[in-house]
Design an enzyme around this catalytic site. Structure first.
Site, PDB file in Angstrom:
ATOM      1  N   CYS A 121     115.327  25.540 -16.376  1.00  0.00           N
ATOM      2  CA  CYS A 121     113.902  25.793 -16.639  1.00  0.00           C
ATOM      3  C   CYS A 121     113.682  27.304 -16.703  1.00  0.00           C
ATOM      4  O   CYS A 121     114.268  28.053 -15.947  1.00  0.00           O
ATOM      5  CB  CYS A 121     113.019  25.164 -15.574  1.00  0.00           C
ATOM      6  SG  CYS A 121     113.123  25.930 -13.975  1.00  0.00           S
ATOM      7  N   PRO A 127     106.900  25.883 -11.957  1.00  0.00           N
ATOM      8  CA  PRO A 127     107.506  25.494 -10.687  1.00  0.00           C
ATOM      9  C   PRO A 127     108.216  26.621  -9.946  1.00  0.00           C
ATOM     10  O   PRO A 127     108.080  26.756  -8.745  1.00  0.00           O
ATOM     11  CB  PRO A 127     108.504  24.413 -11.094  1.00  0.00           C
ATOM     12  CG  PRO A 127     107.962  23.858 -12.357  1.00  0.00           C
ATOM     13  CD  PRO A 127     107.276  24.991 -13.046  1.00  0.00           C
ATOM     14  N   ILE A 128     108.980  27.470 -10.684  1.00  0.00           N
ATOM     15  CA  ILE A 128     109.810  28.413  -9.940  1.00  0.00           C
ATOM     16  C   ILE A 128     109.151  29.787  -9.836  1.00  0.00           C
ATOM     17  O   ILE A 128     109.458  30.586  -8.964  1.00  0.00           O
ATOM     18  CB  ILE A 128     111.202  28.464 -10.588  1.00  0.00           C
ATOM     19  CG1 ILE A 128     112.053  29.517  -9.930  1.00  0.00           C
ATOM     20  CG2 ILE A 128     111.156  28.639 -12.051  1.00  0.00           C
ATOM     21  CD1 ILE A 128     113.486  29.277 -10.197  1.00  0.00           C
ATOM     22  N   LEU A 130     106.280  30.573  -8.685  1.00  0.00           N
ATOM     23  CA  LEU A 130     105.616  30.797  -7.392  1.00  0.00           C
ATOM     24  C   LEU A 130     106.616  31.210  -6.316  1.00  0.00           C
ATOM     25  O   LEU A 130     106.308  32.030  -5.457  1.00  0.00           O
ATOM     26  CB  LEU A 130     104.900  29.524  -6.947  1.00  0.00           C
ATOM     27  CG  LEU A 130     103.729  29.057  -7.826  1.00  0.00           C
ATOM     28  CD1 LEU A 130     103.256  27.684  -7.385  1.00  0.00           C
ATOM     29  CD2 LEU A 130     102.580  30.051  -7.763  1.00  0.00           C
ATOM     30  N   ASP A 309     104.382  10.979  -6.846  1.00  0.00           N
ATOM     31  CA  ASP A 309     105.605  10.173  -6.763  1.00  0.00           C
ATOM     32  C   ASP A 309     105.332   8.676  -6.628  1.00  0.00           C
ATOM     33  O   ASP A 309     106.260   7.871  -6.673  1.00  0.00           O
ATOM     34  CB  ASP A 309     106.486  10.636  -5.591  1.00  0.00           C
ATOM     35  CG  ASP A 309     107.343  11.837  -5.968  1.00  0.00           C
ATOM     36  OD1 ASP A 309     107.369  12.198  -7.161  1.00  0.00           O
ATOM     37  OD2 ASP A 309     107.987  12.405  -5.072  1.00  0.00           O
TER      38      ASP A 309
END
Length: 427
Positions: A121, A127-128, A130, A309
């Site tokens: 990614c 997602p990464i 942060l 989820d």
């Protein structure tokens, strides 16, 4: 060769009791946390036997903490090392996004970390991003080089960090990094999941000073060094939730042993709206499904909202409920791929961006489907329990990442389900 699951549905009323494993989403960061100990052993019990756990074990072992996994006892012993490696290579990280959480511990112990980009990614993706901004606020310099992210800091410094989004992974990674930093780190708008609380509990046993886990403000006072500890992994609320939905959909009567209702409040509340009965007993939570489920509207949110989820499994319940149900997915993009597969079984759904309108249909017919991700694979099996005739679910590698002996547990509750080698399938 891959396996496939064949379900004969339409008649099953699940009955009996089911045991729930330790949480996959808790154990992966707990394994990363073992890297912080420079002396002693970290002993984890109630460890789920899942492919993701084996992958994380391999990565942590490669980095220098010696891992032994006694599967029969569901116990991992992590023997600490006075030195750990700095690089988490591609062959370990590429297979599993969650492995990015080793970056915090490596950086905290070594003052530098090189971690392969998780699952390819790009840094700009949320997602990464942060995680890295948090490390920068703690004094690290971040560079990207040949598919690796590198972070360097002579010594991490405590910082006041506000997360734009309460990301679970970023919250975990920054707590892990802050445990050995100079001074105090305050994380605001932190994720509040039970798995975060579980991580803080282990870290505190290892000598860290973490307060406020489970709230949106977490305060970590850096300590000099950390040591071994014993810890039992918290129960998997998503596995528990999946069996709640299974009981609800099949007019079942299932006791979920030692279930922690507190961790599944939003799900229990929505299923109750649909007509499901919950009875708290001494040995767990009994779930009794109604003759017909009522339609309901659900919106996924960060904890303590409805968990993303559980979204796929919930759409399976909505598929057989009377009336029109709504599912709004606000946490992840692109999490409706399973609905296209469910259409093959007869799901009636209109999808507009992140909203699905589901028309309940009690006349579902079994079909051949393939799972698109971990939770989708469970949801397709649940739909197979209520569809008339035979449903075949392929690509079970997804299922094995997060469920242990799922078909065996369903079979023990009375489902007509088998798992066999897939002679002609693609896995």
């Amino acid at each position: 060769m891959m396996d496939k699951i064949i379900v004969k549905g339409g008649q099953t009323k699940l009955q009996g009791e089911v045991e729930i494993e330790g949480a996959k989403n808790a154990v992966l960061p707990l394994l990363a946390a073992t890297l912080l100990a420079s002396e002693g052993e970290v002993v984890l019990t109630n460890v789920p036997i899942l492919s993701d756990v084996f992958m994380m074990n391999n990565l942590v072992n490669h980095l220098g903490t010696a891992i032994s996994f006694d599967q029969e006892a569901k116990k991992i012993i992590a023997k600490s090392n006075s030195e750990i490696k700095t690089t988490a290579p591609y062959e370990y990280v590429s297979k599993m996004r969650a492995s990015i959480v080793v970056m915090g511990p490596i950086l905290a112990r070594n003052g530098q970390a090189r971690v392969s980009m998780p699952g390819g990614c790009s840094i700009g993706s949320r997602p990464i991003d942060l995680h890295l901004r948090g490390f920068e606020q703690m004094g690290a310099t971040i560079t990207q080089n040949a598919g690796y992210i590198e972070a360097k800091a002579d010594k991490l410094k405590g910082a006041h960090i506000y997360l734009d989004f309460p990301s679970v992974g970023a919250t975990q990674n920054l707590i892990l990094a802050a445990t050995l930093a100079d001074g105090t780190t305050t994380l605001e708008n932190a994720a509040r999941e039970p798995e975060i609380v579980d991580l803080a509990n282990l870290l505190n046993k290892m000598g860290a000073n973490v307060k406020g886990a489970g709230t949106d403000t977490i305060i970590i006072k850096g300590v000099e060094k950390m040591h071994g500890a014993n810890h039992s992994v918290v129960q998997d609320r998503i596995e528990a939730g999946t069996f709640m939905v299974a009981a609800a959909m099949t007019q079942g009567d299932v006791l979920i042993k030692d279930a922690i209702a507190e961790h599944n409040r939003p799900l229990i509340s929505k299923l109750s709206e649909m007509g499901v009965n919950f009875i708290q007993e001494e040995s767990g939570l009994r779930v009794v499904g109604p003759e017909k489920l009522k339609a309901t509207s659900v919106k996924t949110l960060p904890h303590p909202g409805f968990p993303t989820d559980m979204q796929s499994q919930m759409t399976a319940a909505q598929a057989v409920a009377v009336g029109e149900s709504v599912m709004v997915e606000t946490v992840f993009e692109n999490r409706f791929q399973h609905l296209k597969e469910m259409r093959r079984i007869g799901l009636e759904v209109d999808i507009t961006r992140n909203t699905a309108l589901i028309q309940g249909n009690s006349n579902l017919q079994g079909a051949a489907v393939k799972s698109t991700d971990l939770r989708a694979s469970a949801a397709l099996i649940l739909l197979g329990l209520v569809a008339k005739g035979q449903t075949t679910v392929r690509r079970l590698s997804h299922l094995d990442r997060g469920y242990y002996k799922f078909h065996e547990k369903l079979k023990a509750l009375g489902a007509d389900i088998i798992r066999v080698e897939d002679e002609d399938g693609e896995g």
